[in-house]
Scaffold this motif. Sequence first.
Motif, PDB file in Angstrom:
ATOM      1  N   MET A   1       8.991   1.038  15.617  1.00 35.25           N
ATOM      2  CA  MET A   1       8.988   0.015  14.263  1.00 35.25           C
ATOM      3  C   MET A   1       7.467  -0.073  13.857  1.00 35.25           C
ATOM      4  N   TRP A   4       6.359  -0.650  10.643  1.00 31.09           N
ATOM      5  CA  TRP A   4       6.641  -1.479   9.172  1.00 31.09           C
ATOM      6  C   TRP A   4       5.277  -2.389   9.207  1.00 31.09           C
ATOM      7  N   ALA A  45      11.570  -9.378  10.235  1.00 37.17           N
ATOM      8  CA  ALA A  45      11.957  -8.026   9.218  1.00 37.17           C
ATOM      9  C   ALA A  45      12.507  -7.257  10.569  1.00 37.17           C
ATOM     10  N   GLU A  46      11.531  -7.049  11.521  1.00 36.89           N
ATOM     11  CA  GLU A  46      11.457  -6.319  12.448  1.00 36.89           C
ATOM     12  C   GLU A  46      12.906  -6.516  13.269  1.00 36.89           C
ATOM     13  N   VAL A  49      16.350  -5.836  11.929  1.00 32.74           N
ATOM     14  CA  VAL A  49      16.523  -3.998  10.950  1.00 32.74           C
ATOM     15  C   VAL A  49      17.394  -3.401  12.689  1.00 32.74           C
ATOM     16  N   LEU A  59      14.478   0.079   8.006  1.00 26.07           N
ATOM     17  CA  LEU A  59      13.407  -0.231   7.377  1.00 26.07           C
ATOM     18  C   LEU A  59      11.976   0.154   6.587  1.00 26.07           C
ATOM     19  N   TRP A  62      13.804  -0.268   3.325  1.00 28.96           N
ATOM     20  CA  TRP A  62      14.025  -1.848   2.927  1.00 28.96           C
ATOM     21  C   TRP A  62      12.272  -1.988   2.232  1.00 28.96           C
ATOM     22  N   GLU A  63      11.717  -1.578   2.731  1.00 31.86           N
ATOM     23  CA  GLU A  63      10.084  -1.674   2.324  1.00 31.86           C
ATOM     24  C   GLU A  63       9.833  -0.906   1.299  1.00 31.86           C
TER      25      GLU A  63
END
Length: 218
Positions: A1, A4, A45-46, A49, A59, A62-63
């Motif tokens: 992650m 992110w 958010a982390e 996902v 992620l 989504w970013e």
Amino acid sequence: MSTWLRDETPLSPAHGDIDERRADLFQRLRDTTPHHTTQITADGAEWLVSASSYAVSTLALWEARPTAPAVLPCGTAFDVVNVPAIFGRRLLDRLWAEGPGSGPVATHRGRMLLFTAPGTSQRLPSLLRWEEWGDAVPPMLCHGVGDAVTVPPLAPGVAEGPRWVVAPDTRGPWLPGPEVLLWACGRVARATSAADVRVSIFAQADPGANVYDVSRRR
């Protein structure tokens, strides 16, 4: 992650304005100052996902589209109990006023999505069937293993799209289990039934009475 909210966002230089807007968005999400309860945080958010088998890729996608909803699988990080909006609002009122509160909650297409502990989707329907007031609970959809749900975007998008009522803000949010939701459903069902009985008695005593006026005076 670790990707992110990274500082380096590999977008084309031709999209400099978009790049700057995304940088501003991610900076707001990184901000550790108090935020509105309907605004998702980077940690939230982390957590969301983490439900995916391909969390890093999810992620990253989504970013790239922060105003677009995401579709995430249920059954690992969370289950989702999907109820009509009015009943869902009453459940939330009970959970926060008399109970332990709620986990993340979203609305979508006239329904309320309550994020719950994994396994809730299997146990809650059977628990409701055992209760004498179970018929007073409107039809609900319980999403678990093998199901997926649409979750609101990182940033506000289409007005009629999904949105957060209670947004996830940590990497390990508390999630209610089936017993907690059963308790809340019972409180709402009993209160609704009692109110209906009072309206019915009043209407029988005065057939010309305006039921809506009666309900407002309760």
